[in-house]
Scaffold this active site. Structure first.
Site, PDB file in Angstrom:
ATOM      1  N   CYS A   9       0.865  -1.175   0.000  1.00 30.27           N
ATOM      2  CA  CYS A   9       0.000   0.000   0.000  1.00 30.27           C
ATOM      3  C   CYS A   9       0.905   1.230   0.000  1.00 30.27           C
ATOM      4  CB  CYS A   9      -0.918  -0.030   1.217  1.00 30.27           C
ATOM      5  SG  CYS A   9      -2.367   1.006   1.022  1.00 30.27           S
ATOM      6  N   CYS A  81      -3.995  -0.707  -2.986  1.00 28.47           N
ATOM      7  CA  CYS A  81      -4.370   0.653  -3.385  1.00 28.47           C
ATOM      8  C   CYS A  81      -3.746   0.948  -4.744  1.00 28.47           C
ATOM      9  CB  CYS A  81      -3.943   1.677  -2.337  1.00 28.47           C
ATOM     10  SG  CYS A  81      -2.182   2.007  -2.251  1.00 28.47           S
ATOM     11  N   CYS A  88       4.779   0.656  -7.688  1.00 27.60           N
ATOM     12  CA  CYS A  88       5.493  -0.597  -7.467  1.00 27.60           C
ATOM     13  C   CYS A  88       4.842  -1.690  -8.318  1.00 27.60           C
ATOM     14  CB  CYS A  88       5.451  -0.957  -5.978  1.00 27.60           C
ATOM     15  SG  CYS A  88       6.611  -2.260  -5.528  1.00 27.60           S
TER      16      CYS A  88
END
Length: 153
Positions: A9, A81, A88
């Site tokens: 996240c 998210c 990433c």
């Protein structure tokens, strides 16, 4: 041997922390879950409270950067998210990538009770998604290991 899951996240303060706690609590017999962020923050106290209501203690968790897990292999990299997915998109050592975005409960304004309600709602959404996809030996059906799959609600 247990499979390894890394939840990613933005700040590793709420959604990924709750996902780690839920996965280890409900499926710790088959999985080892960890969590990290693309930025480091602190574990949100409302996440700790919401999890405590289910009897899950994440008060010892701390916010970790994804780089702390470089060199480790994971069976599943799960971004929770959109920001983490964008920043990433690939994690070395990941065998399968899953994206399931959840609303950020930290963005809710208002009184403490309103904030806690938001954390409870997101906690329950994450819990329901994990149970739907991992219970009874089940795993998300992935056809191309190593690809990013978006799991729709």
């Amino acid at each position: 041997m247990k499979k390894k899951v890394l939840f990613l996240c933005t700040h590793n303060s709420a959604r990924s922390q709750m996902a780690e706690g839920l996965m280890n609590y409900y499926f710790g017999d088959r999985y080892i879950a960890k969590s990290a962020g693309v930025e480091v923050s602190r574990v949100n106290p409302f996440a700790i409270l919401a999890m405590k209501e289910l009897g899950i203690d994440i008060s010892h968790h701390y916010s970790k950067h994804a780089n702390e897990f470089l060199g480790e292999e994971f069976d599943f990299i799960i971004t929770v998210c959109d920001h983490a997915k964008e920043h990433c998109p690939y994690f070395p050592g990941g065998k399968a990538y899953i994206h399931r975005s959840f609303e950020d409960p930290s963005s809710i304004e208002g009184e403490d009770e309103d904030k806690l309600k938001a954390f409870r709602r997101i906690r329950d959404e994450i819990k329901d998604w994990l149970i739907e996809n991992f219970k009874d030996g089940k795993e998300p059906k992935l056809e191309n290991i190593g690809q990013i799959f978006t799991v729709r609600p």
